[in-house]
Design a protein around this motif. Structure first.
Motif, PDB file in Angstrom:
ATOM      1  N   GLY A   1      31.278  25.227  39.514  1.00 13.22           N
ATOM      2  CA  GLY A   1      31.646  26.135  38.425  1.00 13.22           C
ATOM      3  C   GLY A   1      32.790  27.077  38.750  1.00 13.22           C
ATOM      4  N   HIS A   2      33.420  26.905  39.922  1.00 12.61           N
ATOM      5  CA  HIS A   2      34.478  27.873  40.260  1.00 12.61           C
ATOM      6  C   HIS A   2      35.698  27.783  39.343  1.00 12.61           C
ATOM      7  CE1 HIS A   2      36.605  24.675  42.571  1.00 12.61           C
ATOM      8  NE2 HIS A   2      37.663  25.450  42.449  1.00 12.61           N
ATOM      9  N   PRO A   3      36.036  26.605  38.762  1.00 14.29           N
ATOM     10  CA  PRO A   3      37.188  26.614  37.840  1.00 14.29           C
ATOM     11  C   PRO A   3      36.931  27.471  36.586  1.00 14.29           C
ATOM     12  CG  PRO A   3      36.773  24.384  38.635  1.00 14.29           C
ATOM     13  CD  PRO A   3      35.591  25.210  39.022  1.00 14.29           C
ATOM     14  N   GLU A   4      35.749  27.333  36.013  1.00 17.64           N
ATOM     15  CA  GLU A   4      35.442  28.094  34.815  1.00 17.64           C
ATOM     16  C   GLU A   4      35.340  29.600  35.128  1.00 17.64           C
ATOM     17  OE1 GLU A   4      34.287  23.935  34.491  1.00 17.64           O
ATOM     18  OE2 GLU A   4      33.671  25.498  35.924  1.00 17.64           O
ATOM     19  N   ARG A   5      34.650  29.927  36.214  1.00 15.09           N
ATOM     20  CA  ARG A   5      34.551  31.336  36.610  1.00 15.09           C
ATOM     21  C   ARG A   5      35.922  31.869  37.005  1.00 15.09           C
ATOM     22  NH1 ARG A   5      29.390  32.611  38.909  1.00 15.09           N
ATOM     23  NH2 ARG A   5      30.271  34.594  39.678  1.00 15.09           N
ATOM     24  N   GLY A   6      36.701  31.023  37.652  1.00  9.56           N
ATOM     25  CA  GLY A   6      38.034  31.440  38.080  1.00  9.56           C
ATOM     26  C   GLY A   6      38.949  31.719  36.910  1.00  9.56           C
ATOM     27  N   ALA A   7      38.841  30.902  35.853  1.00 14.37           N
ATOM     28  CA  ALA A   7      39.668  31.119  34.669  1.00 14.37           C
ATOM     29  C   ALA A   7      39.360  32.473  34.045  1.00 14.37           C
ATOM     30  CB  ALA A   7      39.454  29.990  33.663  1.00 14.37           C
ATOM     31  N   ALA A   8      38.064  32.805  33.962  1.00 15.34           N
ATOM     32  CA  ALA A   8      37.679  34.097  33.402  1.00 15.34           C
ATOM     33  C   ALA A   8      38.128  35.247  34.296  1.00 15.34           C
ATOM     34  CB  ALA A   8      36.160  34.141  33.202  1.00 15.34           C
ATOM     35  N   ARG A   9      37.989  35.070  35.617  1.00 18.52           N
ATOM     36  CA  ARG A   9      38.403  36.117  36.553  1.00 18.52           C
ATOM     37  C   ARG A   9      39.914  36.318  36.504  1.00 18.52           C
ATOM     38  NH1 ARG A   9      35.933  37.808  41.162  1.00 18.52           N
ATOM     39  NH2 ARG A   9      34.074  37.620  39.870  1.00 18.52           N
ATOM     40  N   ALA A  10      40.639  35.214  36.436  1.00 17.72           N
ATOM     41  CA  ALA A  10      42.104  35.304  36.372  1.00 17.72           C
ATOM     42  C   ALA A  10      42.546  36.040  35.114  1.00 17.72           C
ATOM     43  CB  ALA A  10      42.722  33.906  36.409  1.00 17.72           C
ATOM     44  N   LYS A  11      41.887  35.770  34.009  1.00 14.18           N
ATOM     45  CA  LYS A  11      42.235  36.456  32.763  1.00 14.18           C
ATOM     46  C   LYS A  11      42.034  37.955  32.889  1.00 14.18           C
ATOM     47  CE  LYS A  11      41.355  36.286  27.765  1.00 14.18           C
ATOM     48  NZ  LYS A  11      40.573  35.607  26.693  1.00 14.18           N
ATOM     49  N   ALA A  12      40.932  38.355  33.537  1.00 13.97           N
ATOM     50  CA  ALA A  12      40.665  39.782  33.713  1.00 13.97           C
ATOM     51  C   ALA A  12      41.719  40.425  34.622  1.00 13.97           C
ATOM     52  CB  ALA A  12      39.264  39.981  34.294  1.00 13.97           C
ATOM     53  N   ILE A  13      42.099  39.729  35.685  1.00 12.71           N
ATOM     54  CA  ILE A  13      43.118  40.251  36.603  1.00 12.71           C
ATOM     55  C   ILE A  13      44.451  40.398  35.888  1.00 12.71           C
ATOM     56  CG2 ILE A  13      44.487  39.672  38.642  1.00 12.71           C
ATOM     57  CD1 ILE A  13      41.933  38.288  39.756  1.00 12.71           C
ATOM     58  N   MET A  14      44.827  39.350  35.161  1.00 12.19           N
ATOM     59  CA  MET A  14      46.133  39.369  34.503  1.00 12.19           C
ATOM     60  C   MET A  14      46.174  40.366  33.354  1.00 12.19           C
ATOM     61  SD  MET A  14      47.072  35.299  34.632  1.00 12.19           S
ATOM     62  CE  MET A  14      48.762  35.546  34.069  1.00 12.19           C
ATOM     63  N   ARG A  15      45.057  40.566  32.685  1.00 11.03           N
ATOM     64  CA  ARG A  15      45.019  41.594  31.645  1.00 11.03           C
ATOM     65  C   ARG A  15      45.180  42.973  32.271  1.00 11.03           C
ATOM     66  NH1 ARG A  15      40.414  40.377  29.052  1.00 11.03           N
ATOM     67  NH2 ARG A  15      41.446  39.256  27.372  1.00 11.03           N
ATOM     68  N   ARG A  16      44.550  43.173  33.421  1.00 13.79           N
ATOM     69  CA  ARG A  16      44.689  44.449  34.128  1.00 13.79           C
ATOM     70  C   ARG A  16      46.151  44.706  34.511  1.00 13.79           C
ATOM     71  NH1 ARG A  16      41.272  43.596  38.659  1.00 13.79           N
ATOM     72  NH2 ARG A  16      43.042  43.106  39.998  1.00 13.79           N
ATOM     73  N   LEU A  17      46.871  43.629  34.823  1.00 12.80           N
ATOM     74  CA  LEU A  17      48.270  43.731  35.218  1.00 12.80           C
ATOM     75  C   LEU A  17      49.222  43.663  34.023  1.00 12.80           C
ATOM     76  CD1 LEU A  17      48.081  41.445  38.383  1.00 12.80           C
ATOM     77  CD2 LEU A  17      48.224  43.945  38.336  1.00 12.80           C
ATOM     78  N   SER A  18      48.660  43.681  32.804  1.00 14.74           N
ATOM     79  CA  SER A  18      49.443  43.699  31.558  1.00 14.74           C
ATOM     80  C   SER A  18      50.318  42.465  31.394  1.00 14.74           C
ATOM     81  CB  SER A  18      50.311  44.970  31.481  1.00 14.74           C
ATOM     82  OG  SER A  18      49.511  46.125  31.499  1.00 14.74           O
TER      83      SER A  18
END
Length: 480
Positions: free
Chosen positions: A324-341
């Motif tokens: 499940g790391h791709p699905e969890r990773g996609a969500a985590r990446a979105k949160a990181i990138m949103r934080r970085l605007s």
């Protein structure tokens, strides 16, 4: 030391620096300022790039006059002026469609927030202005008559291919913590090493990055990634990169405990970034091979395994798994990138690449069309993203143990098959069907939900090979 002692030989004086000539507009701005009794120099990136015989850069001029004096001199000669940065003594001259930044000599006051000086005051001479700049390669000035002014041996650092802070590195980074990421960006862009003292200060000052707005951090990170040398940045400056994205820290030293991986998660990621940067020119959509790497590919390479520490399990044989790391990773990446605007379209593309980077895929027509179908939503450029998916898969493979390298041949077969599917006009979405709702209504179907259902049925038939993607065949397939 006198100014003359720091100027290079007279051969560098004249209308060009190392064969690179400023634009006519920049030279006119320089002449107008000096005709008004002011002293002016071309500074910064243009000087650096000219000394490297690189293509011209946006031209910045620094001047002995206040911004009001510079603006008055330029306007008197019919040159348009935008009061773009008067708080810091800067204006923008607009001439022949070119924008030329003109800034007064200045000294910065104390930096209370690790980013902005609490005050700015006029400097008496260009030497004082250069002393406040970040790196030696950016702290040079040039004039067509007076030649090159190089107080800190920036030209020597260009020859040595190194980035070195002006003065004491720690002080430079304490003044403005974003300079740390700028140092890495310059080192990656120019393929330079870092001066030992500057590199040491990057490690010790990395926590200062917390004071910098996340949006600015995101911009500098993307600047590093699109050089194609983000892998070098991870390996050479791990403290700083983990300060920029704290989630990366858990990946350092994380043993994957699997025969398919020869490196921990962090080093694997660095290797994937390096290979992805090298592969980005081989694009399905026929893009410019000299263009910088795609931001979506590089962000996906950086964050594709960011959720591995969260999903780690060990089986009875002692082998590690990351279900499940791709699905969890996609969500985590979105949160990181949103934080970085980061932009929404960029986040969307990165999310898709990470979600499907580990998806089993075979060089078979239906398999490939199904993947293209998954991508075909919300304005996604499917040919580009499929090319980036193959780049990411290939880079991911080459960042593993050598026994996995056989998969590279399959990836390249799939890449070529997708090129052919696109060239042959195969359907992978309703938009790529050679059939529209208007066609169905013209043949007697009543408007409504049944139109969409019929198009989806036709698409399914085209994907599985039951019907060619032509209007006549599709209508016949649907019973018209």
């Amino acid at each position: 030391m006198t100014r003359l002692a720091h100027r290079t030989d007279a051969a560098l004086a004249g209308p060009a620096l190392c064969g690179t000539r400023p634009t006519d507009a920049a030279l006119r701005v320089l002449r107008v300022l000096e005709s008004a009794g002011l002293e002016a120099w071309i500074v910064g990136g243009w000087v650096r790039d000219a000394l490297m015989c690189a293509p011209g850069h946006d031209i910045d001029i620094c001047c002995s006059g206040s911004w009001e004096q510079s603006a008055a001199a330029l306007r008197a000669e019919g040159i348009a002026v935008v009061e773009s940065g008067v708080k810091f003594g800067g204006i923008t001259a607009v001439l022949d469609g070119e924008r030329i930044e003109v800034t007064a000599y200045r000294l910065d006051g104390f930096y209370t927030d690790g980013r902005h000086p609490e005050s700015v005051r006029r400097a008496q001479c260009v030497e004082e202005d250069l002393a406040r700049r970040d790196f030696t390669v950016n702290a040079m000035a040039w004039h067509p008559r007076r030649g090159l002014l190089d107080l800190y041996d920036g030209r020597g650092d260009l020859e040595r291919r190194q980035i070195r802070a002006v003065g004491e590195p720690r002080r430079r980074f304490e003044e403005d913590a974003l300079r740390m990421l700028r140092a890495v960006r310059f080192a990656c862009r120019l393929d330079f090493s870092m001066d030992a003292a500057t590199a040491s200060a990057l490690d010790s000052c990395a926590p200062l990055l917390d004071a910098v707005a996340r949006e600015r951090v995101g911009i500098e990170l993307e600047g590093i990634l699109v050089t194609g040398r983000g892998g070098d940045a991870l390996l050479r400056y791990p403290e700083l990169m983990c300060a920029a994205i704290p989630e990366l820290a858990r990946m350092r030293g994380f043993n994957q405990r699997t025969p398919y991986h020869a490196f921990d998660v962090y080093e694997h990621t660095a290797r994937v970034l390096t290979v992805a940067g090298e592969l980005s020119r081989f694009r399905i959509d026929g893009g410019d091979p000299d263009a910088p790497p795609s931001p979506s590919l590089m962000w996906a390479a950086l964050l594709h395994d960011v959720a591995k520490p969260d999903t780690f399990t060990v089986d009875e044989r002692g082998r590690g798994h990351f279900y499940g790391h791709p699905e969890r990773g996609a969500a985590r990446a979105k949160a990181i990138m949103r934080r970085l605007s980061c932009g929404n379209d960029l986040m969307r593309d990165v999310n898709l690449l990470i979600r499907y980077h580990d998806q089993p895929l075979r060089p078979e027509r239906v398999d490939l069309l199904r993947m293209m179908q998954r991508f075909a939503s919300g304005g996604v450029d499917v040919p580009r993203l499929m090319g980036e998916l193959f780049d990411l898969k290939r880079a991911d493979t080459l960042g593993k143990a050598s026994q996995c390298f056989y998969y590279v041949d399959e990836i390249e077969r799939m890449r070529e098959m997708v090129r052919e599917l696109i060239a042959n006009g195969e359907a992978y979405s309703v938009k790529t069907l050679n059939l529209t709702g208007k066609d169905l209504i013209a043949h007697g179907m009543a408007p409504g939900p049944q139109v969409g259902a019929a198009l989806n049925r036709a698409l399914e038939g085209a994907i599985v090979g039951e019907v060619p993607n032509s209007t006549l065949h599709l209508l016949t397939y649907l019973g018209f």
